[in-house]
Design an enzyme around this catalytic site. Sequence first.
Site, mmCIF file in Angstrom:
data_model
loop_
_atom_site.group_PDB
_atom_site.id
_atom_site.type_symbol
_atom_site.label_atom_id
_atom_site.label_comp_id
_atom_site.label_asym_id
_atom_site.label_seq_id
_atom_site.Cartn_x
_atom_site.Cartn_y
_atom_site.Cartn_z
ATOM 1 N N PRO A 132 0.770 -1.245 0.000
ATOM 2 C CA PRO A 132 0.000 0.000 0.000
ATOM 3 C C PRO A 132 0.804 1.300 0.000
ATOM 4 O O PRO A 132 0.646 2.146 0.872
ATOM 5 C CB PRO A 132 -0.833 -0.136 1.273
ATOM 6 C CG PRO A 132 0.048 -0.914 2.195
ATOM 7 C CD PRO A 132 0.747 -1.908 1.307
ATOM 8 N N CYS A 133 1.606 1.500 -1.028
ATOM 9 C CA CYS A 133 2.364 2.748 -1.121
ATOM 10 C C CYS A 133 1.433 3.947 -1.319
ATOM 11 O O CYS A 133 1.839 5.086 -1.093
ATOM 12 C CB CYS A 133 3.416 2.662 -2.211
ATOM 13 S SG CYS A 133 2.775 2.327 -3.850
ATOM 14 N N HIS A 134 0.180 3.684 -1.701
ATOM 15 C CA HIS A 134 -0.785 4.776 -1.849
ATOM 16 C C HIS A 134 -1.095 5.432 -0.505
ATOM 17 O O HIS A 134 -1.619 6.536 -0.460
ATOM 18 C CB HIS A 134 -2.076 4.284 -2.528
ATOM 19 C CG HIS A 134 -2.754 3.165 -1.819
ATOM 20 N ND1 HIS A 134 -2.397 1.838 -2.014
ATOM 21 C CD2 HIS A 134 -3.754 3.149 -0.900
ATOM 22 C CE1 HIS A 134 -3.163 1.074 -1.248
ATOM 23 N NE2 HIS A 134 -3.995 1.847 -0.565
#
Length: 165
Positions: A132-134
């Site tokens: 989940p780099c978002h």
Amino acid sequence: MTVYAYVDGPLGEMLLVGEEYADGRTVLASLSLPGQKGAAVVREGWRHAPGAFEGIAAQLRSYFTGGLTRFDLTYADAGTDFQRRVWRAVDDIPYGATVTYGEIAARVGAPGAGVRAVGTAIGRNPLLVVRPCHRVIGADGALRGYAAGLERKERLLGLEGALVR
């Protein structure tokens, strides 16, 4: 053997690439979105194998409909030591939460000037959505950098009910 499949989703047709082993396991190496910077490209010799990714595809569908908050899958541990440390820190960001690049830098022992290196490592994340780099945002609360575009980053955060500061 390298295998791939396409999975439809609300962000577009995702390309999943992995390694399939003789024991039937498939280890995910890449998940890319259309138009993404540095997206995987299907190569000659790769085998189209949608069945190899059924479990991952089911988890993605559940995530996009709000039923899944944490992925449970096996993925390749590629990247440099620093990238892997950053990616592990990103993996630990809870669903619906956001942290800053500076917070990730502090977690991996690279405060200050390391923020830029953290941003570079996050930008090289081969597993969009599932890693989940978002959920990583700028120090001022603004959305910064996402290989598949800020609009998609915003949509993912909205799906998770994350409050952008």
